[in-house]
Design a protein around this motif. Structure first.
Motif, PDB file in Angstrom:
ATOM      1  N   ALA A  85       0.828  -1.208   0.000  1.00  0.00           N
ATOM      2  CA  ALA A  85       0.000   0.000   0.000  1.00  0.00           C
ATOM      3  C   ALA A  85       0.860   1.256   0.000  1.00  0.00           C
ATOM      4  O   ALA A  85       0.600   2.217  -0.743  1.00  0.00           O
ATOM      5  N   LEU A  86       1.897   1.265   0.841  1.00  0.00           N
ATOM      6  CA  LEU A  86       2.768   2.439   0.887  1.00  0.00           C
ATOM      7  C   LEU A  86       3.539   2.620  -0.420  1.00  0.00           C
ATOM      8  O   LEU A  86       3.702   3.745  -0.917  1.00  0.00           O
ATOM      9  N   GLY A  87       4.014   1.530  -1.013  1.00  0.00           N
ATOM     10  CA  GLY A  87       4.742   1.637  -2.276  1.00  0.00           C
ATOM     11  C   GLY A  87       3.882   2.191  -3.390  1.00  0.00           C
ATOM     12  O   GLY A  87       4.329   3.033  -4.178  1.00  0.00           O
ATOM     13  N   VAL A  88       2.630   1.723  -3.456  1.00  0.00           N
ATOM     14  CA  VAL A  88       1.721   2.244  -4.487  1.00  0.00           C
ATOM     15  C   VAL A  88       1.419   3.715  -4.236  1.00  0.00           C
ATOM     16  O   VAL A  88       1.398   4.541  -5.154  1.00  0.00           O
ATOM     17  N   ALA A  89       1.171   4.081  -2.967  1.00  0.00           N
ATOM     18  CA  ALA A  89       0.863   5.477  -2.653  1.00  0.00           C
ATOM     19  C   ALA A  89       2.038   6.393  -2.944  1.00  0.00           C
ATOM     20  O   ALA A  89       1.859   7.554  -3.341  1.00  0.00           O
ATOM     21  N   GLN A  90       3.257   5.905  -2.763  1.00  0.00           N
ATOM     22  CA  GLN A  90       4.434   6.734  -2.983  1.00  0.00           C
ATOM     23  C   GLN A  90       4.850   6.818  -4.452  1.00  0.00           C
ATOM     24  O   GLN A  90       5.392   7.847  -4.869  1.00  0.00           O
ATOM     25  N   ALA A  91       4.615   5.783  -5.229  1.00  0.00           N
ATOM     26  CA  ALA A  91       5.136   5.737  -6.594  1.00  0.00           C
ATOM     27  C   ALA A  91       4.072   5.815  -7.682  1.00  0.00           C
ATOM     28  O   ALA A  91       4.350   6.351  -8.766  1.00  0.00           O
ATOM     29  N   ALA A  92       2.856   5.313  -7.433  1.00  0.00           N
ATOM     30  CA  ALA A  92       1.827   5.347  -8.478  1.00  0.00           C
ATOM     31  C   ALA A  92       1.458   6.777  -8.915  1.00  0.00           C
ATOM     32  O   ALA A  92       1.223   7.021 -10.110  1.00  0.00           O
ATOM     33  N   PRO A  93       1.402   7.786  -8.024  1.00  0.00           N
ATOM     34  CA  PRO A  93       1.100   9.149  -8.489  1.00  0.00           C
ATOM     35  C   PRO A  93       2.130   9.736  -9.434  1.00  0.00           C
ATOM     36  O   PRO A  93       1.884  10.808 -10.012  1.00  0.00           O
ATOM     37  N   LEU A  94       3.256   9.062  -9.609  1.00  0.00           N
ATOM     38  CA  LEU A  94       4.204   9.547 -10.612  1.00  0.00           C
ATOM     39  C   LEU A  94       3.598   9.564 -12.010  1.00  0.00           C
ATOM     40  O   LEU A  94       4.080  10.293 -12.894  1.00  0.00           O
ATOM     41  N   LEU A  95       2.541   8.763 -12.211  1.00  0.00           N
ATOM     42  CA  LEU A  95       1.837   8.785 -13.494  1.00  0.00           C
ATOM     43  C   LEU A  95       1.205  10.146 -13.775  1.00  0.00           C
ATOM     44  O   LEU A  95       0.888  10.459 -14.927  1.00  0.00           O
ATOM     45  N   MET A  96       1.006  10.975 -12.756  1.00  0.00           N
ATOM     46  CA  MET A  96       0.365  12.281 -12.917  1.00  0.00           C
ATOM     47  C   MET A  96       1.368  13.390 -13.213  1.00  0.00           C
ATOM     48  O   MET A  96       0.953  14.542 -13.407  1.00  0.00           O
ATOM     49  N   LEU A  97       2.647  13.072 -13.252  1.00  0.00           N
ATOM     50  CA  LEU A  97       3.645  14.134 -13.427  1.00  0.00           C
ATOM     51  C   LEU A  97       3.531  14.836 -14.770  1.00  0.00           C
ATOM     52  O   LEU A  97       3.914  16.000 -14.894  1.00  0.00           O
ATOM     53  N   ALA A  98       3.019  14.169 -15.788  1.00  0.00           N
ATOM     54  CA  ALA A  98       2.968  14.775 -17.120  1.00  0.00           C
ATOM     55  C   ALA A  98       1.973  15.915 -17.195  1.00  0.00           C
ATOM     56  O   ALA A  98       2.146  16.841 -17.988  1.00  0.00           O
ATOM     57  N   HIS A  99       0.906  15.846 -16.387  1.00  0.00           N
ATOM     58  CA  HIS A  99      -0.128  16.878 -16.512  1.00  0.00           C
ATOM     59  C   HIS A  99      -0.526  17.504 -15.175  1.00  0.00           C
ATOM     60  O   HIS A  99      -0.986  18.646 -15.143  1.00  0.00           O
ATOM     61  N   ARG A 100      -0.366  16.810 -14.034  1.00  0.00           N
ATOM     62  CA  ARG A 100      -0.785  17.360 -12.748  1.00  0.00           C
ATOM     63  C   ARG A 100       0.255  17.049 -11.672  1.00  0.00           C
ATOM     64  O   ARG A 100       0.005  16.256 -10.759  1.00  0.00           O
ATOM     65  N   PRO A 101       1.420  17.663 -11.762  1.00  0.00           N
ATOM     66  CA  PRO A 101       2.461  17.330 -10.774  1.00  0.00           C
ATOM     67  C   PRO A 101       2.124  17.793  -9.358  1.00  0.00           C
ATOM     68  O   PRO A 101       2.503  17.122  -8.390  1.00  0.00           O
TER      69      PRO A 101
END
Length: 453
Positions: free
Chosen positions: A89-105
């Motif tokens: 859970a912590l790994g997903v919360a820490q790394a999955a939002p990196l997918l938003m860096l292209a448009h909503r950092p």
């Protein structure tokens, strides 16, 4: 009796809460920067000209997420002893939002920053290992630097300063609450590296904005230059056509003044009518003179020669041939009555077309044709390629040539077709309407110059 000294005049004392008010205002601005993105959710490089450039940010964020999600989970579970489900859970919360860096950092930071703090607190509950790094493990630190780079590329200076301050404050608080046996070097390392990354991102963003503003300014300047060229051409054409109109008014004045002497037996009302016509024509001629003074540039002398027409095309072609350009003229003998505006426009179009050939294709064989067909005057100037490769006589023209041609043809209600030919030559074709056969001509054959009016 002693008197107390009068108090010296002084201004009102500064407000006691001035510094507090400024601090509260700055804090509100920083909080607003953290809670409101400064740009719409458009992807990074959305305006790039090529598709692979527009897709590049998505490829990068997919690679980051695919790399840091499993690495973070593995490090939390194996090195820090975090249970598997919690580590996932912590790994997903820490790394999955990196997918938003292209448009909503910034929105990605809202998720990653609390998740990193929670992860540090969870790791604090487990016994430290010999090589543990706390509070920011290497995967967390590197992923956070990518997040800061995206923020520096997209957000304003106020927002990135607020993000850096929040990161440094979180690291300081975690350092203070950490036991003495915890190595908290990353709490200081992240603000230092983060500052460097934010500065790099902000510099790249500001350079991109400066380049974009420069491109916009160049576009605006080019549009203004084209508009100025158009206005200059219209003014020059108006000065030339002023001679034609003024000559008509002069003829009307002379005819109206001389009518009582040329026509016998005129009644008194008819004489008064002719006198009124002559007075109106003289007044209009005066207005035309004032109009010419407005159209003429400062320090520009008027042209003392009559305005040219098709009767001077032969002289123009001969002068061009003497300049070294082989030109063949085909001028119809039965042109009939050509209006003054069309006559002048046809001559100027041929003149400008030949000048363009001399400038851009010296020595090219050129054909000039003037014909009447279906109630229109057709002017055609076609040149071939230059006989041998050579640099043009003028590398940068004024840009007035084709603009002037279009304006002259538009003035007469005609059409203009220009463009390169497959063999490397160029073609200028103008088609201007003529009055129906039998209609009176609009001007005599001799035209005065503007200085004679």
């Amino acid at each position: 009796m002693a008197t107390s000294p009068s108090p010296s005049p002084a201004g009102p004392p500064p407000p006691a809460d001035g510094l507090l008010s400024a601090a509260r205002r700055n804090l509100r601005e920083l909080a607003h920067g953290l809670s409101h993105a400064s740009h719409p959710s458009t992807p990074l490089l959305a305006d790039a000209p090529k598709q692979w450039q527009r897709l590049l940010p998505y490829v990068v964020v997919l690679a980051l997420a695919a790399t840091f999600i499993p690495v973070t989970i593995t490090v939390l579970a194996s090195q820090y002893g975090v249970p598997g489900a919690l580590a996932g859970a912590l790994g997903v919360a820490q790394a999955a939002p990196l997918l938003m860096l292209a448009h909503r950092p910034l929105q990605a930071w809202w998720i990653i920053f609390p998740a990193d703090i929670v992860s540090a607190l969870v790791m604090l509950a487990h016994a430290p290992g010999r090589h543990d790094t706390w509070p920011w493990p290497p995967p967390t630190l590197v992923a956070y630097l990518f997040l800061l780079l995206a923020l520096g590329l997209r957000e304003t200076r106020r927002t990135v300063v607020a993000v850096w301050a929040a990161t440094a404050a979180a690291g300081a608080v975690l350092h203070l609450i950490a036991p003495s046996d915890r190595a908290t070097g990353s709490a200081l390392l992240l603000p230092i590296l983060g500052a460097v990354v934010l500065v790099i991102g902000a510099a790249v963003r500001e350079r991109g904005e400066a380049t974009r503003r420069l491109a916009e300014q160049e576009t605006i300047s080019e549009a203004e230059r084209a508009q100025r060229t158009l206005l200059e051409e219209r003014t020059r054409i108006a000065r030339e056509l002023h001679d034609v109109v003024a000559h008509h008014m002069s003829v009307i004045t002379v005819q109206a003044d001389s009518a009582p002497y040329r026509i016998s037996g005129l009644s008194e009302p008819a004489r008064e009518e002719f006198a009124s016509i002559a007075a109106a024509a003289r007044e209009s001629l005066g207005e035309m003179r004032r109009l010419l003074s407005v159209l003429r540039s400062d320090g520009t002398a008027g042209d003392r020669a009559p305005q040219p027409g098709l009767d001077r095309l032969q002289q123009l072609v001969e002068a061009t041939v003497r300049a070294g350009l082989p030109v063949e003229l085909s001028l119809a003998a039965d042109l009939g009555e050509v209006p003054s505006a069309v006559d002048l426009s046809a001559y100027r179009i041929v003149q400008e077309a030949l000048a363009n050939v001399v400038r851009h294709a010296p020595g090219a064989r050129t054909q000039v044709s003037v014909r009447v067909s279906a109630g229109h005057l057709n002017v055609l100037v076609v040149n071939g390629p230059a006989p041998k490769p050579a640099s043009p006589l003028e590398s940068a023209g004024t840009g007035h040539g084709l603009v002037g041609m279009r304006e002259r043809v538009r003035l007469t209600g005609g059409t203009l077709d220009t463009g390169p030919l497959p063999d490397g030559g160029f073609r200028v074709a103008a088609r201007m309407p003529l009055p129906p056969a039998g209609s009176p001509p609009d001007s005599p054959s001799v035209q005065p110059s503007s200085e004679d009016l």
